[in-house]
Design a protein around this motif. Structure first.
Motif, mmCIF file in Angstrom:
data_model
loop_
_atom_site.group_PDB
_atom_site.id
_atom_site.type_symbol
_atom_site.label_atom_id
_atom_site.label_comp_id
_atom_site.label_asym_id
_atom_site.label_seq_id
_atom_site.Cartn_x
_atom_site.Cartn_y
_atom_site.Cartn_z
ATOM 1 N N TYR A 33 0.381 -1.105 -0.061
ATOM 2 C CA TYR A 33 -0.369 -0.211 0.115
ATOM 3 C C TYR A 33 0.756 1.354 -0.162
ATOM 4 C CZ TYR A 33 -2.498 -3.559 2.227
ATOM 5 O OH TYR A 33 -3.483 -4.929 2.511
ATOM 6 N N TYR A 35 0.263 5.066 1.209
ATOM 7 C CA TYR A 35 -0.591 6.836 1.833
ATOM 8 C C TYR A 35 -0.132 7.799 1.258
ATOM 9 C CZ TYR A 35 -3.884 2.626 3.914
ATOM 10 O OH TYR A 35 -4.442 1.689 4.413
ATOM 11 N N LEU A 45 -5.257 5.988 2.085
ATOM 12 C CA LEU A 45 -4.720 5.147 1.235
ATOM 13 C C LEU A 45 -4.896 5.883 -0.404
ATOM 14 C CD1 LEU A 45 -4.193 2.337 0.178
ATOM 15 C CD2 LEU A 45 -6.481 1.947 -0.137
ATOM 16 N N GLN A 48 -3.322 0.923 -3.577
ATOM 17 C CA GLN A 48 -3.090 -1.048 -3.321
ATOM 18 C C GLN A 48 -3.160 -1.586 -4.001
ATOM 19 O OE1 GLN A 48 -6.257 -3.154 -0.585
ATOM 20 N NE2 GLN A 48 -4.972 -4.493 -0.920
ATOM 21 N N ASP A 56 -6.739 -1.726 -6.102
ATOM 22 C CA ASP A 56 -7.630 -0.640 -5.758
ATOM 23 C C ASP A 56 -6.869 1.028 -5.374
ATOM 24 O OD1 ASP A 56 -9.475 1.279 -3.010
ATOM 25 O OD2 ASP A 56 -8.520 1.965 -4.624
ATOM 26 N N LEU A 91 3.702 7.209 3.447
ATOM 27 C CA LEU A 91 4.296 6.150 3.855
ATOM 28 C C LEU A 91 3.790 4.209 3.321
ATOM 29 C CD1 LEU A 91 1.781 6.996 7.533
ATOM 30 C CD2 LEU A 91 4.616 6.312 6.952
ATOM 31 N N TYR A 104 -1.118 -4.685 9.174
ATOM 32 C CA TYR A 104 -0.063 -3.722 7.723
ATOM 33 C C TYR A 104 1.345 -3.601 8.576
ATOM 34 C CZ TYR A 104 -3.341 -1.304 5.098
ATOM 35 O OH TYR A 104 -4.397 -1.263 4.446
ATOM 36 N N PHE A 106 4.251 -0.704 8.552
ATOM 37 C CA PHE A 106 4.317 0.142 7.862
ATOM 38 C C PHE A 106 5.930 0.178 7.834
ATOM 39 C CE2 PHE A 106 0.586 3.085 6.640
ATOM 40 C CZ PHE A 106 -0.474 2.318 7.791
ATOM 41 N N TYR B 36 -3.723 1.953 15.746
ATOM 42 C CA TYR B 36 -2.177 2.703 15.462
ATOM 43 C C TYR B 36 -1.503 3.445 16.665
ATOM 44 C CZ TYR B 36 -1.561 -0.675 11.718
ATOM 45 O OH TYR B 36 -2.295 -1.475 10.700
ATOM 46 N N GLY B 43 6.282 5.367 10.997
ATOM 47 C CA GLY B 43 5.217 5.049 10.699
ATOM 48 C C GLY B 43 4.178 5.119 11.915
ATOM 49 N N PRO B 44 2.961 4.045 11.628
ATOM 50 C CA PRO B 44 1.866 3.931 12.067
ATOM 51 C C PRO B 44 2.576 2.513 12.833
ATOM 52 C CG PRO B 44 0.529 5.020 10.386
ATOM 53 C CD PRO B 44 2.610 5.391 10.275
ATOM 54 N N ALA B 45 2.179 1.868 14.406
ATOM 55 C CA ALA B 45 2.363 0.662 14.706
ATOM 56 C C ALA B 45 1.585 -0.254 15.430
ATOM 57 C CB ALA B 45 3.849 0.917 15.337
ATOM 58 N N LEU B 46 1.039 -0.727 14.797
ATOM 59 C CA LEU B 46 0.011 -1.659 14.740
ATOM 60 C C LEU B 46 0.166 -2.124 16.776
ATOM 61 C CD1 LEU B 46 -3.220 -3.105 14.512
ATOM 62 C CD2 LEU B 46 -1.222 -4.887 14.103
ATOM 63 N N ASN B 98 -8.164 -1.660 2.731
ATOM 64 C CA ASN B 98 -8.754 -0.358 1.986
ATOM 65 C C ASN B 98 -8.905 0.126 3.278
ATOM 66 O OD1 ASN B 98 -8.123 -0.624 -0.309
ATOM 67 N ND2 ASN B 98 -10.627 -0.794 -0.476
ATOM 68 N N PHE B 99 -7.976 0.323 4.607
ATOM 69 C CA PHE B 99 -7.941 1.291 6.226
ATOM 70 C C PHE B 99 -8.226 2.066 5.644
ATOM 71 C CE2 PHE B 99 -6.380 -2.181 9.447
ATOM 72 C CZ PHE B 99 -6.327 -2.864 8.389
#
Lengths: 115, 111
Positions: A33, A35, A45, A48, A56, A91, A104, A106, B36, B43-46, B98-99
């Motif tokens: 992805y 972003y 987003l 993808q 997408d 990202l 995910y 990142f 996140y 970057g964002p982390a879960l 598609n978050f």
């Protein structure tokens, strides 16, 4: 496990110039992805990929943005020509394909400043 | 329909206190709700995630509470620590695709 690699970390360009970002996902992650995160906002987003196919790209501004994922591994995102409002962090994220692996990972992102 | 609302925009909590961040959604097709954590320059982390078939999930000091009928979910951070200072994003997705992310909450935990 190595993380998602992105380069460059920072980029400053003038408006109307072009720029490209590179992403190397985690090995074995089929889904990739891109972003866009504008300062003070959540990630949005852009596109993808599943392997090397686009799943997408409905929110990708196709008049100026393009992306490709060659051989289902690395990916590049290009902006041409850049506008001031493109200033953001870009990202890249990747994940395993499949319904039960939703997490995910990142990368640290590329911070783009358009002046 | 695709929007995820998040509040507050910023939050200041004393060390040892409870941090609470709330999110709301409209699309009932969403079936996965992660949180996140993002530190500056990263970057964002879960952090933790929940599916709508349970009302609560706890992992260490972090708990998600989920109210399906109200279409709301929240993150609770117990015994908040200065190291928890970061921006927190809620998100929602359908089938892990598609978050959609909320706008974020900047948390500051004072020592």
């Amino acid at each position: 496990e190595a993380g998602v690699a992105q380069s460059p970390r920072y980029k400053i360009i003038e408006k109307r110039q072009s720029v490209a970002f590179w992403c190397n996902p985690i090995s074995g992650h089929a889904t990739l992805y891109w972003y866009q995160q504008i300062l003070g906002q959540g990630p949005k987003l852009l596109i993808q990929f599943q392997n090397n196919g686009v799943v997408d790209d409905s929110q990708l501004p196709k008049d100026r943005f393009s992306a490709e994922r060659l051989k289902g591994v690395d990916s590049t995102l290009k902006i041409q020509p850049a506008k001031l409002e493109d200033s953001a962090v870009y990202l890249c994220a990747s994940s395993f394909a499949g319904r039960r692996s939703y997490g995910y990972t990142f990368g640290s992102g590329t911070r783009l400043t358009v002046v | 329909q695709q929007q995820v609302k998040q509040s507050p925009q910023s939050l200041i909590v004393q060390k040892g206190g409870i941090s609470i961040i709330n999110c709301a959604y409209e699309n009932t097709a969403f079936d996965y709700f992660p949180w996140y954590q993002q530190f500056p320059g990263k970057g964002p982390a879960l952090l933790i995630a929940i599916r709508p078939d349970v009302s609560e999930k706890k992992e260490g000091r972090f708990t998600i509470s989920f109210n399906k009928s109200a279409k709301q979910f929240s993150l609770h951070i117990m015994d908040s620590q200065p190291g928890d200072s970061a921006t927190y994003f809620c998100a929602a997705s359908i089938n892990g695709q598609n978050f959609v992310f909320g706008p974020g909450t900047r948390l500051s935990v004072l020592p």
